[in-house]
Design an enzyme around this catalytic site. Structure first.
Site, PDB file in Angstrom:
ATOM      1  N   ARG A  31     -22.639   0.975 -11.261  1.00 10.53           N
ATOM      2  CA  ARG A  31     -22.794   2.162 -10.421  1.00 10.53           C
ATOM      3  C   ARG A  31     -22.272   1.905  -9.006  1.00 10.53           C
ATOM      4  NH1 ARG A  31     -28.511   3.501 -10.711  1.00 10.53           N
ATOM      5  NH2 ARG A  31     -28.299   3.773 -12.935  1.00 10.53           N
ATOM      6  N   ARG A  35     -24.144   7.069  -4.812  1.00 16.46           N
ATOM      7  CA  ARG A  35     -24.755   7.777  -3.684  1.00 16.46           C
ATOM      8  C   ARG A  35     -25.117   6.892  -2.503  1.00 16.46           C
ATOM      9  NH1 ARG A  35     -29.537  10.829  -6.515  1.00 16.46           N
ATOM     10  NH2 ARG A  35     -29.227   9.166  -8.060  1.00 16.46           N
ATOM     11  N   ARG A  44     -18.660  14.122  -3.224  1.00 17.85           N
ATOM     12  CA  ARG A  44     -19.471  14.900  -4.171  1.00 17.85           C
ATOM     13  C   ARG A  44     -19.784  16.285  -3.602  1.00 17.85           C
ATOM     14  NH1 ARG A  44     -24.821  13.169  -7.660  1.00 17.85           N
ATOM     15  NH2 ARG A  44     -25.670  15.258  -7.895  1.00 17.85           N
ATOM     16  N   ASP A  81     -19.908   9.606 -16.578  1.00 15.88           N
ATOM     17  CA  ASP A  81     -21.315   9.552 -16.950  1.00 15.88           C
ATOM     18  C   ASP A  81     -21.423   9.182 -18.416  1.00 15.88           C
ATOM     19  OD1 ASP A  81     -24.048  11.086 -17.895  1.00 15.88           O
ATOM     20  OD2 ASP A  81     -24.143  10.437 -15.809  1.00 15.88           O
ATOM     21  N   TYR A 158     -31.445  10.654 -25.172  1.00 17.22           N
ATOM     22  CA  TYR A 158     -31.272  11.815 -24.299  1.00 17.22           C
ATOM     23  C   TYR A 158     -31.082  13.097 -25.105  1.00 17.22           C
ATOM     24  CZ  TYR A 158     -30.699   8.827 -20.174  1.00 17.22           C
ATOM     25  OH  TYR A 158     -30.909   7.933 -19.158  1.00 17.22           O
TER      26      TYR A 158
END
Length: 356
Positions: A31, A35, A44, A81, A158
């Site tokens: 990652r 962020r 973003r 993702d 998921y």
């Protein structure tokens, strides 16, 4: 031959994956485009939302390259993702602010699973391969590019739960009460992952990693049957060489320290380790069959520089000398980390590297 340059200016990551001598231990972060970087947050915001960013080829390329401008990293990883495959299967992926990924149409019944089609990446996920190709061109041999996918079991959790879960109640209920149905789902996902990763390799990815984020939630027997068996199938289905170069495969099961020997038996090139495993012990267990990637606790990046440097040195010492170590975090970097602390970490890896 592909359209890309075959010469890597920095190939220590590839060499380490193949357990060849390197001048210093290579490092990248799971990652690493994310962020915690203000420039990522700005891009973003420009894209509008997370999935719009993933699907915009130029912006996905831009954020993939952002961390390389700040830090001495030895690999780039595709910005995407793990849930692109179930989204392409029609489950309606969306992200709620502060709540993580959700699906509008979770998979709950036999009819739901019957209706799922194995994806065709060329038509269903071309935005991903377009991004891979652009990133590879922009890198121009600077460092290798990693492609990735979620593992079938992780994707299934998921898809069945409809969102993130703490106990995987629905997924485990299906696993234990309708195992044949779970196998049907996992088989479709494994075939989809094979198609997806091979498409990424053809588009320019030089390494691929499978993220088995939730494999560690399974019992010993269930892990072997419902997670590892499908990763083994994927490894056997992947393109092994392209443009005269071997394509290394990394398997990362979070919480997978119990199964290192079995994971190594898949024929993968490298095991990703989380922070619960001592890397020296892991090395003694698997020997020189595979490289090892890991495994600093991401939470340590909240500490001051001296503590970060001490932990990097400790992990280096635990691994020992010789080939086959790629330094990484034991899981993805979290959004609250200050980039200055990341620089301390990355620089410490270079400073404390064992020489081969």
């Amino acid at each position: 031959m592909s359209e890309f340059t075959s010469e890597l200016k920095n190939d220590r990551f590839i060499k380490a994956l193949l357990r060849q001598p390197v001048d210093r231990t290579p490092v990248w972060m799971m990652r690493q485009a994310g962020r915690y970087l203000p420039e990522y947050r700005a891009t973003r915001a420009q894209a509008g939302d997370f999935m719009s960013l993933c699907k915009n080829t130029e912006l996905a390329c831009e954020v993939t390259l952002q961390p390389l401008e700040r830090f001495q990293l030895d690999a780039a990883i595709l910005f995407s993702d793990i849930l692109t495959i179930p989204d392409a299967m029609g489950l309606g992926l969306y992200f709620s602010e502060g709540e993580g990924p959700k699906f509008r149409k979770p998979v709950r019944t036999e009819a739901d699973i019957e209706s799922l089609q194995v994806i065709n990446t060329a038509t269903d996920l071309s935005y991903v391969t377009d991004a891979v190709s652009m990133i590879r061109r922009e890198l121009n041999g600077r460092v290798p590019l990693i492609g990735f996918s979620g593992s079938p079991w992780t994707l299934a959790t998921y898809m069945i739960e409809g969102q993130s879960s703490r106990d995987f109640a629905r997924a485990k209920t299906m696993l234990y009460t309708q195992p044949e149905l779970m196998h049907q789902l996992l088989d479709k996902l494994a075939l989809s992952v094979i198609d997806y990763l091979n498409a990424q390799i053809r588009a320019g990815a030089q390494v691929v990693q499978i993220f088995d984020t939730w494999g560690g939630a399974l019992s010993h027997a269930a892990y072997q049957e419902f997670s590892l068996a499908y990763m083994d199938k994927i490894v056997r289905g992947l393109i092994t060489h392209i443009d005269g170069r071997e394509v290394p495969v990394i398997l990362f099961t979070k919480g997978g320290g119990h199964w290192l020997e079995a994971i190594a038996d898949t024929g993968c090139h490298c095991l990703g380790l989380d922070w619960t495993v001592d890397i020296g012990s892991a090395r003694s267990r698997v020997g020189d069959r595979v490289a090892l990637q890991g495994n600093m606790d991401p939470a340590l990046l909240r500490a001051d520089g001296a503590i970060i440097e001490k932990e990097v040195a400790s992990i280096m010492q635990s691994y020992g000398s010789g080939t086959g170590h790629i330094f990484n975090l034991g899981h993805g970097i979290t959004p609250d980390i200050h980039p200055d602390n990341v620089k301390v970490f990355i620089d410490a890896v270079a400073n404390f590297s064992t020489r081969s």
